[in-house]
Scaffold this active site. Structure first.
Site, PDB file in Angstrom:
ATOM      1  N   GLU A 234       0.856  -1.185   0.000  1.00 10.97           N
ATOM      2  CA  GLU A 234       0.000   0.000   0.000  1.00 10.97           C
ATOM      3  C   GLU A 234       0.891   1.234   0.000  1.00 10.97           C
ATOM      4  O   GLU A 234       1.977   1.230   0.591  1.00 10.97           O
ATOM      5  CB  GLU A 234      -0.899  -0.010   1.254  1.00 10.97           C
ATOM      6  CG  GLU A 234      -1.746   1.264   1.380  1.00 10.97           C
ATOM      7  CD  GLU A 234      -2.886   1.153   2.385  1.00 10.97           C
ATOM      8  OE1 GLU A 234      -2.995   0.130   3.088  1.00 10.97           O
ATOM      9  OE2 GLU A 234      -3.689   2.112   2.443  1.00 10.97           O
TER      10      GLU A 234
ATOM     11  N   ASN B 150      -6.828   1.650   2.550  1.00 12.98           N
ATOM     12  CA  ASN B 150      -7.567   2.894   2.721  1.00 12.98           C
ATOM     13  C   ASN B 150      -7.053   3.963   1.747  1.00 12.98           C
ATOM     14  O   ASN B 150      -7.809   4.827   1.320  1.00 12.98           O
ATOM     15  CB  ASN B 150      -7.423   3.399   4.165  1.00 12.98           C
ATOM     16  CG  ASN B 150      -8.087   2.460   5.163  1.00 12.98           C
ATOM     17  OD1 ASN B 150      -8.924   1.640   4.797  1.00 12.98           O
ATOM     18  ND2 ASN B 150      -7.706   2.570   6.424  1.00 12.98           N
TER      19      ASN B 150
ATOM     20  N   ASN C 213     -12.140  -0.839  -1.401  1.00 18.32           N
ATOM     21  CA  ASN C 213     -11.515  -1.333  -0.168  1.00 18.32           C
ATOM     22  C   ASN C 213     -12.360  -0.971   1.033  1.00 18.32           C
ATOM     23  O   ASN C 213     -12.725   0.202   1.201  1.00 18.32           O
ATOM     24  CB  ASN C 213     -10.122  -0.707   0.003  1.00 18.32           C
ATOM     25  CG  ASN C 213      -9.478  -1.096   1.321  1.00 18.32           C
ATOM     26  OD1 ASN C 213      -9.075  -2.243   1.502  1.00 18.32           O
ATOM     27  ND2 ASN C 213      -9.397  -0.146   2.252  1.00 18.32           N
ATOM     28  N   GLU C 214     -12.687  -1.956   1.844  1.00 16.35           N
ATOM     29  CA  GLU C 214     -13.378  -1.739   3.132  1.00 16.35           C
ATOM     30  C   GLU C 214     -14.464  -0.669   3.051  1.00 16.35           C
ATOM     31  O   GLU C 214     -14.487   0.261   3.859  1.00 16.35           O
ATOM     32  CB  GLU C 214     -12.347  -1.402   4.224  1.00 16.35           C
ATOM     33  CG  GLU C 214     -11.394  -2.536   4.491  1.00 16.35           C
ATOM     34  CD  GLU C 214     -10.475  -2.332   5.699  1.00 16.35           C
ATOM     35  OE1 GLU C 214     -10.425  -1.223   6.254  1.00 16.35           O
ATOM     36  OE2 GLU C 214      -9.797  -3.306   6.080  1.00 16.35           O
TER      37      GLU C 214
ATOM     38  N   TYR D 103      -7.081  -8.643  11.558  1.00 21.29           N
ATOM     39  CA  TYR D 103      -5.803  -8.384  12.229  1.00 21.29           C
ATOM     40  C   TYR D 103      -5.934  -8.832  13.678  1.00 21.29           C
ATOM     41  O   TYR D 103      -6.978  -8.640  14.296  1.00 21.29           O
ATOM     42  CB  TYR D 103      -5.465  -6.891  12.186  1.00 21.29           C
ATOM     43  CG  TYR D 103      -5.181  -6.377  10.792  1.00 21.29           C
ATOM     44  CD1 TYR D 103      -3.951  -6.621  10.186  1.00 21.29           C
ATOM     45  CD2 TYR D 103      -6.136  -5.662  10.074  1.00 21.29           C
ATOM     46  CE1 TYR D 103      -3.676  -6.149   8.899  1.00 21.29           C
ATOM     47  CE2 TYR D 103      -5.865  -5.192   8.791  1.00 21.29           C
ATOM     48  CZ  TYR D 103      -4.634  -5.440   8.209  1.00 21.29           C
ATOM     49  OH  TYR D 103      -4.366  -4.981   6.948  1.00 21.29           O
TER      50      TYR D 103
ATOM     51  N   GLU E  54      -6.444  -9.052   3.445  1.00 20.07           N
ATOM     52  CA  GLU E  54      -5.637  -8.396   4.484  1.00 20.07           C
ATOM     53  C   GLU E  54      -5.705  -9.268   5.728  1.00 20.07           C
ATOM     54  O   GLU E  54      -6.799  -9.518   6.246  1.00 20.07           O
ATOM     55  CB  GLU E  54      -6.162  -6.993   4.818  1.00 20.07           C
ATOM     56  CG  GLU E  54      -5.878  -5.968   3.758  1.00 20.07           C
ATOM     57  CD  GLU E  54      -6.230  -4.544   4.183  1.00 20.07           C
ATOM     58  OE1 GLU E  54      -6.061  -4.217   5.379  1.00 20.07           O
ATOM     59  OE2 GLU E  54      -6.679  -3.786   3.318  1.00 20.07           O
TER      60      GLU E  54
ATOM     61  N   GLN F 223       1.360  -5.984   5.678  1.00 17.68           N
ATOM     62  CA  GLN F 223       1.756  -5.643   4.329  1.00 17.68           C
ATOM     63  C   GLN F 223       3.118  -6.261   4.054  1.00 17.68           C
ATOM     64  O   GLN F 223       3.566  -7.059   4.864  1.00 17.68           O
ATOM     65  CB  GLN F 223       1.796  -4.136   4.190  1.00 17.68           C
ATOM     66  CG  GLN F 223       0.400  -3.521   4.421  1.00 17.68           C
ATOM     67  CD  GLN F 223       0.312  -2.019   4.155  1.00 17.68           C
ATOM     68  OE1 GLN F 223       1.219  -1.405   3.626  1.00 17.68           O
ATOM     69  NE2 GLN F 223      -0.807  -1.406   4.548  1.00 17.68           N
TER      70      GLN F 223
HETATM   71  O1  AHR Z   1      -3.171  -2.481   6.139  1.00 14.80           O
HETATM   72  C1  AHR Z   1      -3.459  -1.286   6.801  1.00 14.80           C
HETATM   73  C2  AHR Z   1      -4.915  -0.838   6.622  1.00 14.80           C
HETATM   74  O2  AHR Z   1      -5.761  -1.734   7.271  1.00 14.80           O
HETATM   75  C3  AHR Z   1      -5.442  -0.809   5.219  1.00 14.80           C
HETATM   76  O3  AHR Z   1      -5.149   0.369   4.548  1.00 14.80           O
HETATM   77  C4  AHR Z   1      -6.914  -0.916   5.415  1.00 14.80           C
HETATM   78  O4  AHR Z   1      -7.576  -1.487   4.316  1.00 14.80           O
HETATM   79  C5  AHR Z   1      -7.035  -1.725   6.683  1.00 14.80           C
HETATM   80  O5  AHR Z   1      -7.962  -1.192   7.567  1.00 14.80           O
END
Ligand code: AHR
Length: 503
Positions: free
Chosen positions: A27, A72, A172-173, A244, A292, A350
């Site tokens: 990103e 994002n 994205n999201e 995450y 992700e 990432q």
């Molecule tokens: O990977 C970091 C961020 O986490 C990304 O930009 C977003 O898509 C997610 O919330």
């Protein structure tokens, strides 16, 4: 001492290993691109300004597909800012991360990097501040052969051949209120559908990923997926999932069981997608792009977020990973492999510096974080078919996920070479475990070809610039084969991979 056992059989096949399970994510965020993959003044920089030390580590990591350019970031991104002569490219505000984007790296540079890294690109489209027309424009630029304004522009800028990108994320999201252009599921479902239809009119063979929920704790989780898919089901191939994990309240027992949550997450999204498919009387099954996932010390980031302001490539979420994090990452890969029948693409978020397996310093070295190792070994060793594992063993209680198995495992079998690889974690903080794996189902003998364990007396040990190899997987000397069974001893909080080859 804990005891656990399971039997393996080539008939217990779940699905082929999808190489796309070993994806990553670049990103335009923090130092992932600038001083991560790209740093023209670095001693290892090649003629395109890419760090060759980072390129070599990317190849060693065994990455198959890389999602780009966000995240994002993409929801406010103008892709055309990143093409043409670099001197003419504008500097823009990146509202997602409150940074400045110089646009020195755009799609042409990234595609060159991807070729050198030997990875496929998964391109994320901006459906936040933009929409159908921009998606078509990006597609024309990257995939149309020639003879149109944008394809000829690409050729003029040095790429004669189209890039042939197969996978596109439809935003994205988009469920997240923090997302630029955040939408309701009905608004997003319509936009995803119309964008998908338009892109397919241009290129029927592409694979399209609709945004699922940003995480499974979203209040709209599952409702979002159901409502979006009610509208867009027929036109998309994947629904995305993001997750995450981090230790909360110093509760390591729960953190070590994070894969239990990932299992549940995947099962919930599959059930939701299938129920929409059933209502629509569709024979088609959607797959999950888990594009992700990782360990992310998000609470630390939230505490410092306000300090990130309008700098080029600031240090953002450069988490330093320890042994426990690596065991969790290895376990999350076990979960992804176990779901290979439905999770056919996944991207660890990432790749460099930003919650990443690879760290680099401007003008300095690049090194492997602890989480690099289970990823690289799983990517190298998981070959052929994924085998179902019904593990019998002890459990322990956690505050976040209830009673969970102390050990978790998956296996792969490569019919071509005859190799069988077992991936296993011992989540117990107090006890080593004896593992017994029955191999009679293969009807032949095996030898141990290689065997690696990542563990350490100090669970907080990490790799740093000064001690880049403090934590490494070591050969597991306790693994042996006897009477058609694999035996191994697994230390507390450990991740192990054992490859068996025909004897
Ligand atoms: O990977 C970091 C961020 O986490 C990304 O930009 C977003 O898509 C997610 O919330």
């Amino acid at each position: 001492m804990l005891h656990a056992s399971f039997r393996l059989d080539p008939a217990f096949t779940i699905a082929p290993v999808s190489r796309r399970t070993f994806g990553s994510f670049v990103e335009h965020m923090g130092r992932c691109v600038y001083t991560g993959i790209y740093e023209p003044t670095h001693p290892t920089a090649d003629e395109d300004g890419f760090r060759q030390d980072v390129l070599a580590l990317t190849r060693e990591l065994g990455v198959s597909v890389v999602r780009y350019p966000g995240g994002n970031f993409v929801s406010g991104y103008r892709w055309e800012d990143g093409i043409g002569p670099v001197a003419d490219r504008p500097v823009r505000r990146d509202l997602a991360w409150h940074s400045l984007e110089t646009n020195e790296v755009g799609i042409d540079e990234f595609m060159r990097w991807a070729e050198k890294a030997e990875v496929e690109v998964m391109y994320a489209l901006n459906l936040g501040t933009r929409g159908v027309q921009e998606a078509l424009d990006v597609h024309e630029y990257v995939n149309h052969p020639s003879g149109t304004r944008l394809s000829d522009l690409r050729r003029q800028y040095g790429s004669e051949k189209p890039y042939g990108i197969r996978m596109f994320c439809l935003g994205n999201e988009m469920d997240g209120p923090w997302q630029l252009g955040h939408k309701t599921p009905i608004e997003y479902g319509r936009l995803a559908l119309e964008t998908a239809r338009a892109l397919r009119a241009a290129d029927p063979g592409i694979e399209l990923i609709a945004c699922g929920s940003s995480n499974s704790s979203m209040p709209t989780f599952a409702t979002w997926e159901a409502q979006v898919l009610e509208i867009a089901y027929d036109e998309v191939d994947y629904i995305s999932a993001h997750a995450y994990y981090e230790p909360l309240d110093e509760d390591l027992d729960s953190f070590l069981a994070s894969a239990v949550d990932m299992d549940h997450f995947v099962d919930s999204v599959v059930a939701t997608a299938d129920s929409v498919g059933a209502r629509l009387k569709s024979r088609k099954k959607l797959n999950i792009s888990f594009d992700e996932w990782n360990v992310w010390y998000n609470k630390r980031f939230e505490a410092t977020r306000e300090t990130v302001e309008w700098a080029v490539a600031p240090r953002v979420i450069e988490d330093c990973y320890n042994v426990a994090d690596a065991v969790v990452v290895g376990n999350l890969l076990i979960s992804l492999l176990r779901h290979s029948d439905r999770v056919t693409a996944a991207c660890q978020a990432q790749l460099v510096n930003v919650i990443a397996p690879i760290r680099s310093e401007a003008g300095g070295p690049a090194w492997r974080q602890t989480i690099f190792h289970p990823f690289a070994l799983t990517s190298r060793l998981a070959k052929g078919d994924v085998l179902r594992v019904e593990l019998r063993g002890p459990t322990y209680d956690t505050a976040r996920f209830g009673t969970v198995p102390a050990l978790d495992a998956v296996a792969t079998h490569d019919p071509e070479s005859g190799d069988v690889t077992v991936f296993v974690v011992n989540r117990s903080q107090s006890s080593p475990a004896d593992l017994e794996v029955g191999l009679a189902g293969f009807g032949r003998g095996f030898r141990i070809a290689e065997s690696w364990t990542l563990a350490d007396d100090d669970l907080m040990a990490a790799n740093t610039e000064d001690a880049p190899d403090r934590v490494l997987p070591k050969p597991n000397e306790t693994a042996w084969i006897e009477d058609g069974e694999l035996h191994a001893s697994l230390p507390p909080v450990s991740w192990t991979a054992i490859r068996l080859a025909p004897a």
